[in-house]
Scaffold this motif. Structure first.
Motif, PDB file in Angstrom:
ATOM      1  N   VAL A  54      39.437  83.595  26.516  1.00  0.00           N
ATOM      2  CA  VAL A  54      40.028  84.479  27.521  1.00  0.00           C
ATOM      3  C   VAL A  54      39.460  84.169  28.907  1.00  0.00           C
ATOM      4  CG1 VAL A  54      40.180  86.872  28.304  1.00  0.00           C
ATOM      5  CG2 VAL A  54      40.559  86.321  25.910  1.00  0.00           C
ATOM      6  N   PHE A  55      38.151  83.973  29.016  1.00  0.00           N
ATOM      7  CA  PHE A  55      37.546  83.649  30.308  1.00  0.00           C
ATOM      8  C   PHE A  55      37.989  82.277  30.801  1.00  0.00           C
ATOM      9  CE2 PHE A  55      34.454  87.009  29.230  1.00  0.00           C
ATOM     10  CZ  PHE A  55      34.549  87.738  30.402  1.00  0.00           C
ATOM     11  N   LEU A  56      38.110  81.311  29.897  1.00  0.00           N
ATOM     12  CA  LEU A  56      38.605  79.985  30.278  1.00  0.00           C
ATOM     13  C   LEU A  56      40.042  80.072  30.767  1.00  0.00           C
ATOM     14  CD1 LEU A  56      38.200  76.901  30.373  1.00  0.00           C
ATOM     15  CD2 LEU A  56      39.058  76.843  28.025  1.00  0.00           C
ATOM     16  N   GLY A  57      40.873  80.802  30.050  1.00  0.00           N
ATOM     17  CA  GLY A  57      42.259  80.986  30.480  1.00  0.00           C
ATOM     18  C   GLY A  57      42.343  81.687  31.818  1.00  0.00           C
ATOM     19  N   GLY A  58      41.536  82.736  32.008  1.00  0.00           N
ATOM     20  CA  GLY A  58      41.524  83.446  33.283  1.00  0.00           C
ATOM     21  C   GLY A  58      41.118  82.550  34.439  1.00  0.00           C
ATOM     22  N   HIS A  59      40.131  81.689  34.207  1.00  0.00           N
ATOM     23  CA  HIS A  59      39.693  80.760  35.249  1.00  0.00           C
ATOM     24  C   HIS A  59      40.785  79.743  35.561  1.00  0.00           C
ATOM     25  CE1 HIS A  59      37.194  78.137  37.644  1.00  0.00           C
ATOM     26  NE2 HIS A  59      37.530  77.131  36.854  1.00  0.00           N
ATOM     27  N   LEU A  60      41.380  79.181  34.524  1.00  0.00           N
ATOM     28  CA  LEU A  60      42.442  78.198  34.742  1.00  0.00           C
ATOM     29  C   LEU A  60      43.648  78.817  35.437  1.00  0.00           C
ATOM     30  CD1 LEU A  60      42.349  76.187  31.397  1.00  0.00           C
ATOM     31  CD2 LEU A  60      41.544  75.467  33.647  1.00  0.00           C
ATOM     32  N   PHE A  61      44.023  80.027  35.044  1.00  0.00           N
ATOM     33  CA  PHE A  61      45.172  80.683  35.664  1.00  0.00           C
ATOM     34  C   PHE A  61      44.890  81.051  37.120  1.00  0.00           C
ATOM     35  CE2 PHE A  61      46.200  82.312  31.162  1.00  0.00           C
ATOM     36  CZ  PHE A  61      46.791  81.109  30.835  1.00  0.00           C
ATOM     37  N   ALA A  62      43.623  81.348  37.436  1.00  0.00           N
ATOM     38  CA  ALA A  62      43.272  81.706  38.809  1.00  0.00           C
ATOM     39  C   ALA A  62      43.195  80.480  39.716  1.00  0.00           C
ATOM     40  CB  ALA A  62      41.938  82.446  38.841  1.00  0.00           C
ATOM     41  N   THR A  63      42.831  79.326  39.163  1.00  0.00           N
ATOM     42  CA  THR A  63      42.672  78.129  39.993  1.00  0.00           C
ATOM     43  C   THR A  63      43.919  77.255  40.043  1.00  0.00           C
ATOM     44  OG1 THR A  63      41.669  76.952  38.136  1.00  0.00           O
ATOM     45  CG2 THR A  63      40.184  78.035  39.689  1.00  0.00           C
ATOM     46  N   ALA A  64      44.792  77.351  39.079  1.00  0.00           N
ATOM     47  CA  ALA A  64      46.032  76.551  39.077  1.00  0.00           C
ATOM     48  C   ALA A  64      47.106  77.299  39.860  1.00  0.00           C
ATOM     49  CB  ALA A  64      46.475  76.283  37.643  1.00  0.00           C
ATOM     50  N   THR A  65      46.878  77.435  41.165  1.00  0.00           N
ATOM     51  CA  THR A  65      47.742  78.287  41.978  1.00  0.00           C
ATOM     52  C   THR A  65      49.160  77.753  42.126  1.00  0.00           C
ATOM     53  OG1 THR A  65      46.884  77.232  43.968  1.00  0.00           O
ATOM     54  CG2 THR A  65      45.839  79.292  43.264  1.00  0.00           C
ATOM     55  N   SER A  66      49.372  76.453  42.005  1.00  0.00           N
ATOM     56  CA  SER A  66      50.737  75.939  42.096  1.00  0.00           C
ATOM     57  C   SER A  66      51.539  76.315  40.851  1.00  0.00           C
ATOM     58  CB  SER A  66      50.739  74.425  42.282  1.00  0.00           C
ATOM     59  OG  SER A  66      50.168  73.787  41.164  1.00  0.00           O
ATOM     60  N   LEU A  67      50.874  76.646  39.780  1.00  0.00           N
ATOM     61  CA  LEU A  67      51.550  77.098  38.562  1.00  0.00           C
ATOM     62  C   LEU A  67      51.663  78.613  38.520  1.00  0.00           C
ATOM     63  CD1 LEU A  67      52.653  76.528  35.689  1.00  0.00           C
ATOM     64  CD2 LEU A  67      50.293  76.685  34.890  1.00  0.00           C
ATOM     65  N   THR A  68      50.589  79.300  38.878  1.00  0.00           N
ATOM     66  CA  THR A  68      50.531  80.753  38.690  1.00  0.00           C
ATOM     67  C   THR A  68      50.812  81.570  39.943  1.00  0.00           C
ATOM     68  OG1 THR A  68      48.170  80.874  39.171  1.00  0.00           O
ATOM     69  CG2 THR A  68      48.792  80.445  36.886  1.00  0.00           C
ATOM     70  N   GLY A  69      50.759  80.937  41.114  1.00  0.00           N
ATOM     71  CA  GLY A  69      50.905  81.689  42.346  1.00  0.00           C
ATOM     72  C   GLY A  69      49.601  82.309  42.810  1.00  0.00           C
ATOM     73  N   GLY A  70      48.508  82.049  42.093  1.00  0.00           N
ATOM     74  CA  GLY A  70      47.199  82.580  42.478  1.00  0.00           C
ATOM     75  C   GLY A  70      47.112  84.085  42.333  1.00  0.00           C
ATOM     76  N   ALA A  71      46.382  84.722  43.224  1.00  0.00           N
ATOM     77  CA  ALA A  71      46.178  86.167  43.156  1.00  0.00           C
ATOM     78  C   ALA A  71      47.462  86.942  43.414  1.00  0.00           C
ATOM     79  CB  ALA A  71      45.110  86.584  44.160  1.00  0.00           C
ATOM     80  N   ASN A  72      48.412  86.340  44.120  1.00  0.00           N
ATOM     81  CA  ASN A  72      49.679  87.002  44.409  1.00  0.00           C
ATOM     82  C   ASN A  72      50.660  86.949  43.240  1.00  0.00           C
ATOM     83  OD1 ASN A  72      49.003  87.704  47.059  1.00  0.00           O
ATOM     84  ND2 ASN A  72      49.469  85.629  47.749  1.00  0.00           N
ATOM     85  N   GLY A  73      50.416  86.055  42.293  1.00  0.00           N
ATOM     86  CA  GLY A  73      51.320  85.925  41.160  1.00  0.00           C
ATOM     87  C   GLY A  73      52.593  85.200  41.535  1.00  0.00           C
ATOM     88  N   ARG A  74      53.555  85.208  40.615  1.00  0.00           N
ATOM     89  CA  ARG A  74      54.840  84.565  40.859  1.00  0.00           C
ATOM     90  C   ARG A  74      55.918  85.296  40.100  1.00  0.00           C
ATOM     91  NH1 ARG A  74      55.420  78.676  38.693  1.00  0.00           N
ATOM     92  NH2 ARG A  74      57.545  79.075  39.308  1.00  0.00           N
ATOM     93  N   SER A  75      57.111  85.104  40.525  1.00  0.00           N
ATOM     94  CA  SER A  75      58.218  85.764  39.840  1.00  0.00           C
ATOM     95  C   SER A  75      58.623  84.940  38.621  1.00  0.00           C
ATOM     96  CB  SER A  75      59.406  85.930  40.776  1.00  0.00           C
ATOM     97  OG  SER A  75      59.869  84.674  41.200  1.00  0.00           O
ATOM     98  N   ILE A  76      59.221  85.600  37.678  1.00  0.00           N
ATOM     99  CA  ILE A  76      59.691  84.918  36.479  1.00  0.00           C
ATOM    100  C   ILE A  76      61.179  84.665  36.610  1.00  0.00           C
ATOM    101  CG2 ILE A  76      57.901  85.867  34.992  1.00  0.00           C
ATOM    102  CD1 ILE A  76      60.047  87.839  33.959  1.00  0.00           C
ATOM    103  N   PRO A  77      61.693  83.692  35.881  1.00  0.00           N
ATOM    104  CA  PRO A  77      63.125  83.423  35.977  1.00  0.00           C
ATOM    105  C   PRO A  77      63.941  84.563  35.385  1.00  0.00           C
ATOM    106  CG  PRO A  77      62.127  82.055  34.281  1.00  0.00           C
ATOM    107  CD  PRO A  77      61.016  82.754  34.995  1.00  0.00           C
ATOM    108  N   GLU A  78      65.115  84.757  35.946  1.00  0.00           N
ATOM    109  CA  GLU A  78      66.004  85.793  35.440  1.00  0.00           C
ATOM    110  C   GLU A  78      66.642  85.321  34.140  1.00  0.00           C
ATOM    111  OE1 GLU A  78      70.024  87.371  37.148  1.00  0.00           O
ATOM    112  OE2 GLU A  78      68.326  88.315  38.159  1.00  0.00           O
TER     113      GLU A  78
END
Length: 169
Positions: free
Chosen positions: A127-151
């Protein structure tokens, strides 16, 4: 679950769209999705006695795979361009499940050899590894702001719009 209770659940699922309004139907759909995760956790913890806390990381892998394959490259709230292939739902929905399954297969050889508290610690680490990867891979996740999902749309029909079948909306 007995045969009668299974039949009642099936009847309730078929009748729900006919009886419930949009808001309640949406809440019921979210509850059923969360029930799938609970059944998986119950199978692992309740039936085998093992402690696993890594479900969130694997859920995140599937969610961000869906967002990357089906999402757009627009920045939204993020300051950088996001990964987005704009593929149809028929492609990205199964692919997100496969990606989460493959991530589970990567962890499985080590986790299968562990028991009890050791397994719990390894899955918390996941869980901590996933959280770190999701927080640093901002082009995938949008970073702290997040991203929208497809409709969700199939064949040009948006799944959030009302659908009329045999005169029933």
């Amino acid at each position: 679950m007995t045969g009668v209770s299974r039949l009642l659940c099936l009847v309730a699922c078929v009748a729900a769209p006919l009886v419930l309004g949009g808001r309640w139907l949406s809440a019921a759909a979210v509850a059923l999705v969360l029930a799938i995760g609970a059944v998986g956790l119950n199978f692992l913890t309740g039936m085998t006695g093992q402690l696993s806390l890594g479900h969130a990381a694997l859920l995140g892998v599937g969610a961000f795979t869906a967002a990357a394959l089906g999402g757009t490259t627009s920045t939204g709230l993020s300051t950088e361009r996001l990964v987005g292939l704009e593929l149809p739902v028929i492609v990205w929905l199964p692919a997100s499940g496969v990606a989460a399954g493959l991530a589970g297969l990567v962890v499985a050889p080590a986790a299968a050899r562990l028991r009890g508290l050791s397994l719990g610690i390894v899955t918390v680490g996941l869980v901590f590894l996933g959280g770190h990867l999701f927080a640093t891979a901002t082009s995938l996740t949008g970073g702290a702001n997040g991203r929208s999902i497809p409709e969700l749309s199939i064949g040009g029909h948006r799944l959030r719009d009302a659908l009329t079948v045999a005169g029933i909306e």
